[in-house]
Design a protein around this motif. Structure first.
Motif, PDB file in Angstrom:
ATOM      1  N   VAL A 110       0.830  -1.202   0.000  1.00 25.93           N
ATOM      2  CA  VAL A 110       0.000   0.000   0.000  1.00 25.93           C
ATOM      3  C   VAL A 110       0.863   1.249   0.000  1.00 25.93           C
ATOM      4  O   VAL A 110       0.618   2.213  -0.729  1.00 25.93           O
ATOM      5  CB  VAL A 110      -0.943  -0.011   1.221  1.00 25.93           C
ATOM      6  N   THR A 111       1.894   1.239   0.823  1.00 32.58           N
ATOM      7  CA  THR A 111       2.801   2.392   0.887  1.00 32.58           C
ATOM      8  C   THR A 111       3.555   2.564  -0.418  1.00 32.58           C
ATOM      9  O   THR A 111       3.682   3.685  -0.934  1.00 32.58           O
ATOM     10  CB  THR A 111       3.793   2.223   2.048  1.00 32.58           C
ATOM     11  N   THR A 113       2.718   1.736  -3.431  1.00 32.49           N
ATOM     12  CA  THR A 113       1.873   2.164  -4.540  1.00 32.49           C
ATOM     13  C   THR A 113       1.421   3.613  -4.416  1.00 32.49           C
ATOM     14  O   THR A 113       0.816   4.143  -5.346  1.00 32.49           O
ATOM     15  CB  THR A 113       0.638   1.252  -4.665  1.00 32.49           C
ATOM     16  N   ARG A 114       1.706   4.250  -3.292  1.00 27.35           N
ATOM     17  CA  ARG A 114       1.349   5.664  -3.151  1.00 27.35           C
ATOM     18  C   ARG A 114       2.280   6.563  -3.952  1.00 27.35           C
ATOM     19  O   ARG A 114       1.994   7.746  -4.141  1.00 27.35           O
ATOM     20  CB  ARG A 114       1.402   6.071  -1.674  1.00 27.35           C
ATOM     21  N   PHE A 115       3.390   6.017  -4.426  1.00 25.28           N
ATOM     22  CA  PHE A 115       4.396   6.834  -5.090  1.00 25.28           C
ATOM     23  C   PHE A 115       4.545   6.436  -6.560  1.00 25.28           C
ATOM     24  O   PHE A 115       4.252   5.307  -6.943  1.00 25.28           O
ATOM     25  CB  PHE A 115       5.735   6.699  -4.365  1.00 25.28           C
ATOM     26  N   GLN A 116       4.992   7.390  -7.358  1.00 31.52           N
ATOM     27  CA  GLN A 116       5.198   7.144  -8.786  1.00 31.52           C
ATOM     28  C   GLN A 116       6.449   6.312  -9.034  1.00 31.52           C
ATOM     29  O   GLN A 116       6.543   5.603 -10.036  1.00 31.52           O
ATOM     30  CB  GLN A 116       5.309   8.474  -9.540  1.00 31.52           C
ATOM     31  N   ASP A 134       5.092  -3.253  -5.575  1.00 32.53           N
ATOM     32  CA  ASP A 134       3.649  -3.055  -5.700  1.00 32.53           C
ATOM     33  C   ASP A 134       2.915  -4.368  -5.897  1.00 32.53           C
ATOM     34  O   ASP A 134       1.720  -4.373  -6.201  1.00 32.53           O
ATOM     35  CB  ASP A 134       3.325  -2.090  -6.839  1.00 32.53           C
ATOM     36  N   ALA A 162       9.479   8.136  -1.248  1.00 28.93           N
ATOM     37  CA  ALA A 162       9.003   6.755  -1.155  1.00 28.93           C
ATOM     38  C   ALA A 162       9.811   5.959  -0.143  1.00 28.93           C
ATOM     39  O   ALA A 162       9.248   5.253   0.715  1.00 28.93           O
ATOM     40  CB  ALA A 162       9.067   6.086  -2.525  1.00 28.93           C
ATOM     41  N   SER A 683      -9.825   9.031   4.475  1.00 22.95           N
ATOM     42  CA  SER A 683      -9.263   7.725   4.141  1.00 22.95           C
ATOM     43  C   SER A 683     -10.299   6.632   4.386  1.00 22.95           C
ATOM     44  O   SER A 683     -10.769   6.460   5.506  1.00 22.95           O
ATOM     45  CB  SER A 683      -8.025   7.437   4.996  1.00 22.95           C
ATOM     46  N   ARG A 689      -5.070   0.353   0.595  1.00 22.89           N
ATOM     47  CA  ARG A 689      -4.005   1.263   0.174  1.00 22.89           C
ATOM     48  C   ARG A 689      -3.843   2.437   1.143  1.00 22.89           C
ATOM     49  O   ARG A 689      -2.760   3.014   1.243  1.00 22.89           O
ATOM     50  CB  ARG A 689      -4.280   1.796  -1.236  1.00 22.89           C
ATOM     51  N   ILE A 690      -4.903   2.787   1.828  1.00 20.38           N
ATOM     52  CA  ILE A 690      -4.834   3.974   2.691  1.00 20.38           C
ATOM     53  C   ILE A 690      -5.370   3.709   4.092  1.00 20.38           C
ATOM     54  O   ILE A 690      -5.434   4.624   4.909  1.00 20.38           O
ATOM     55  CB  ILE A 690      -5.618   5.150   2.074  1.00 20.38           C
TER      56      ILE A 690
END
Length: 793
Positions: A110-111, A113-116, A134, A162, A683, A689-690
């Motif tokens: 989850v963490t 996938t929060r970033f590009q 991911d 990240a 959230s 994911r969150i």
């Protein structure tokens, strides 16, 4: 770029571009022709820039494989020559006790996938290859345990952010440290953990069973307790459970796009079903245990898995069923081949979600178990989804020929309080339905057609167990009074008649939340007024004049009723047509419930509580409807408590903001921190994911709670808290210091919460609150509490 000169010239070329354009250029060490083609195909498929670059880098994979020079997947090799997006890396030691098993692995994914940035991770201790951060399956199958060292790389514009977020996750032990000092709904640390078998067991009462007793079978003790039928005998009839077999046929398809769309539709429906299981499980076993299904949701979003299935459909022209099953089998095999036995057992979740999608693809109906009489369930195995749907009133015990004490199914069985013995000899599968069996979930034994002396020993064991439980709860029936003399009411959150019986036995001083949804679920039409009246009266009778707060129907949005068609899907069901909004648009349904509650109020201390209130208008509209129902009952000569109090759930920020106005309209507040936390933090607590952002100890949430309490007391009304935070013993000093009048918790937590209150003073608690509200995060608040509370003598 695949030549040194190309690298130099490309870097130089970038310098001639305007700065705005420079920020949009990525350098990739891929072969010119093959890389360009692979990149174009990936871009046309809608992949992001990092996925496009990964495809370009892997363009020589086929040739390299032919030449036998591939040492690891080229698609996982990250660039260190990218000027604009360099590769960063960190090394971390895993300190949480169970490593990256299901929940921590889900938090990691989850963490990530929060970033590009593209996140890759490898287990240095086990010398694994890099895997994608991911992918829930790839991260889990790294086999990361406590003490292992990981190498994590990030390539992209936000690489530093990240890695910092992942580092913070590890530093916080994935929240495990917080859980270890708190209790779950069974009063146990580590809700996920493998040690729950021992921790959840009562003191052992050993009786001398004769070795090799006739009809005796031995297995794995997975959930303690002696399976007893309602007649009081230490045995019950056997009922076999066999999930519907799904057979598939592999065939060639021409329209691959249509086939992919079929699979996407099945996955979408499967996701909705799992979310529904989560909602139902949350009511029955609590959010902490229901979070087991978070990993299943992430499985459906695993990009590595989905890409593998898509490749089989598009390149091999396989039908969706065959392609999906082939990839799921591969993933399951990757779990089974792990050295770590605990991680091997996560294959149950893979198979569970895989079968769900397959069932939807082939159009099979979902198998349901309906028992007419209480029984012991016998099966080869039970999936987590199967187990979560069991009714503890009907399923007195579980006996399977496979499984383990640390499986998610076993964890759910323990939470439900259903005795379970797993790994029994397969001969049990040949028993006829109705065969009598006795089951001891503590010793891991079962008896077929048990003899009288076995029944006597089991009855004695159960009696000794119950005596020990009663002794442990002796102080639970005393008032909860702080060291400096303030009494705080401790009520129970319940969702059934059985719950209220457990609550009273555990010392509940009333019911602070009766979830009435259980009356409406698992049926084809709404319950009648008489059906509801009977249940409300039965619960009030058990309470024997203790307060009973009945929350009106809280469905709609994320908790739909199948027999009430909304007519359109909601993109954001937690922000949708639910709670009081739903009821005000279904007046017949609402009035039926209000009539039943009013009629049940005669001779009892019953109060009405309205969910999802966001405006004064909603409260006033409800009071008008309530007045109409009261007038109808008066006209019909039907008695009710005309002075019955009406309160509201404070669970949305709007209600907090106008709490002073709402306090003038109602008789009490009850703060629902489960929903309030997710709304304050923006959230969705069911979105893996969150979900980690939803923490009721966050200072922002605590300030909302404080504001609500102050408004209530200024308005002269009482205020309680019925969210899961109330059962968190670590949070007890915060809740006392904030000035709550009442805490409402799950029945099993009542003794522990009362003991925690008795060990604290209001003065000490208020001082902790002052500091807690100034902290930066929920983690800081927990650290503050753990260092501030004076341990009991």
């Amino acid at each position: 770029m695949d030549l040194g000169s190309a690298l130099l010239s490309a870097e130089m070329a970038i310098e001639f571009l305007p700065e705005a354009q420079q920020q949009k250029v990525y350098l990739c060490e891929a072969p010119l022709v093959e890389g360009a083609i692979a990149a174009v195909v990936a871009a046309a498929a809608g992949r992001d820039i990092h996925q496009v670059m990964a495809k370009a880098r892997g363009a020589l994979l086929a040739k390299a494989t032919q030449l036998g020079v591939v040492s690891r997947p080229l698609s996982l090799v990250t660039s260190t020559t990218d000027v604009e997006s360099p590769t960063r890396e960190i090394r971390l030691i895993v300190s949480n006790r169970l490593g990256l098993q299901a929940r921590p692995a889900a938090q990691f994914v989850v963490t990530a996938t929060r970033f590009q940035s593209q996140i890759l991770v490898r287990n240095l201790t086990r010398n694994t290859e890099f895997v994608r951060g991911d992918s829930i399956n790839q991260v889990t199958t790294l086999g990361v345990r406590q003490g292992h060292e990981l190498l994590i790389t990030a390539t992209g514009a936000d690489a530093d952010e990240a890695l910092a977020a992942l580092q913070a996750l590890f530093a916080n032990n994935f929240g495990e440290a917080a859980r270890s000092c708190c209790s779950n709904k069974e009063g146990l640390p580590n809700p996920e953990g493998e040690d729950n078998v021992a921790l959840n067991s009562p003191p052992a009462f050993h009786h001398e069973f004769t070795p090799a007793t006739h009809g005796e079978l031995s297995g794995i003790a997975a959930s303690p307790g002696v399976a007893m039928s309602t007649t009081g005998f230490a045995y019950a009839p056997v009922v076999h459970y066999q999930p519907t077999h799904i057979s598939i046929t592999e065939y060639h398809v021409e329209d691959v796009k249509l086939e992919w769309q079929r699979l996407e539709a099945a996955i979408h429906t499967a996701r909705q079903e799992i979310q529904a299981v989560f909602s139902q499980a949350s009511l029955q076993i609590g959010d902490a245990e229901a979070a087991i299904f978070d990993a299943q949701l992430l499985f459906l979003e695993d990009p590595v898995l989905l890409e593998a299935v898509k490749e089989r459909i598009f390149k091999n022209h396989l039908n969706a069923e065959a392609a999906w099953q082939a990839v799921v089998d591969e993933v399951a095999t990757s779990y089974r081949t792990l050295e770590d036995s605990y991680l091997q057992e996560r294959v149950d979740d893979v198979v569970d979600v895989g079968q769900r999608v397959l069932r939807l693809l082939v159009g099979n109906a979902d198998a349901n178990l309906h028992l007419e009489e209480p029984a012991i369930l016998v099966a080869t195995d039970l999936s987590p989804s199967d187990t979560a749907r069991l009714d503890p009133k009907k399923v007195l015990g579980i006996c399977t020929t496979s499984g383990s004490a640390t499986s998610h199914s076993a964890i759910i069985a323990r939470t439900l309080g259903i005795p379970a013995v797993l790994g029994i000899d397969a001969q049990v599968l040949h028993l006829a339905d109705g065969t009598l069996m006795a089951l001891d979930g503590e010793s891991g034994r079962a008896w077929i057609e048990p003899e009288s002396h076995i029944l006597d020993l089991l009855a004695a064991k159960q009696e000794a167990w119950q005596t020990a439980q009663q002794q442990a709860q002796a102080t639970a029936h005393q008032p909860a009074i702080t060291l400096d003399g303030r009494q705080v009411s401790v009520f129970a959150n319940i969702g059934s008649i059985k719950d209220v019986q457990v609550a009273v036995a555990n010392g509940a001083e009333g019911v602070g939340l009766l979830r009435t949804e259980f009356l409406y679920l698992d049926r084809t039409s709404a319950p009648t007024e008489e059906e509801q009246l009977a249940v409300y009266q039965a619960i009030a009778q058990v309470l024997d004049h203790r307060p009973l707060i009945i929350r009106t129907l809280d469905v709609g949005g994320d908790k739909p009723l199948p027999y009430l068609r909304v007519g359109f899907p909601e993109a954001n069901p937690f922000l949708g047509w639910r709670g009081i909004r739903f009821c005000l648009d279904h007046l017949d349904l609402f009035k039926t419930q209000l009539r039943a509650i009013l009629r049940a109020s005669v001779g009892h201390q019953i109060k009405i509580m309205l969910p999802m209130i966001a405006s004064v208008t909603e409260v006033r509209a409800t009071k008008v409807i309530l007045g109409e129902v009261q007038a109808e009952l008066n006209q019909a000569g039907i008695s009710f408590d005309a002075a019955m109090k009406v309160g509201i759930m404070v669970e949305v920020p709007a209600a907090v903001a106008i709490a002073d106005q709402l306090a003038d309209e109602v008789d009490f507040f009850s703060i629902g921190t489960n929903d309030l936390s997710q709304y304050v933090m923006a959230s969705d607590r069911t979105n893996p994911r969150i979900a980690n952002l939803v923490d009721a100890l966050h200072p922002a949430v605590l300030r909302m709670v404080q504001q609500t309490i102050q408004a209530a007391h200024s308005g002269g009304i009482s205020v309680g808290l019925c969210g899961e935070l109330a059962a968190d013993i670590l949070a007890t000093p915060i809740l006392l210091g904030l000035g709550l009048d009442e805490l409402s918790v799950n029945p099993q937590s009542i003794p522990g919460v009362k003991q925690a209150i008795a060990r604290l003073s209001i003065v000490e608690s208020e001082a902790i609150v002052v500091s807690a509200l100034q902290q930066d995060s929920a983690e800081d608040v927990r650290e503050l509490i753990s260092t501030s509370v004076t341990p009991p003598a």
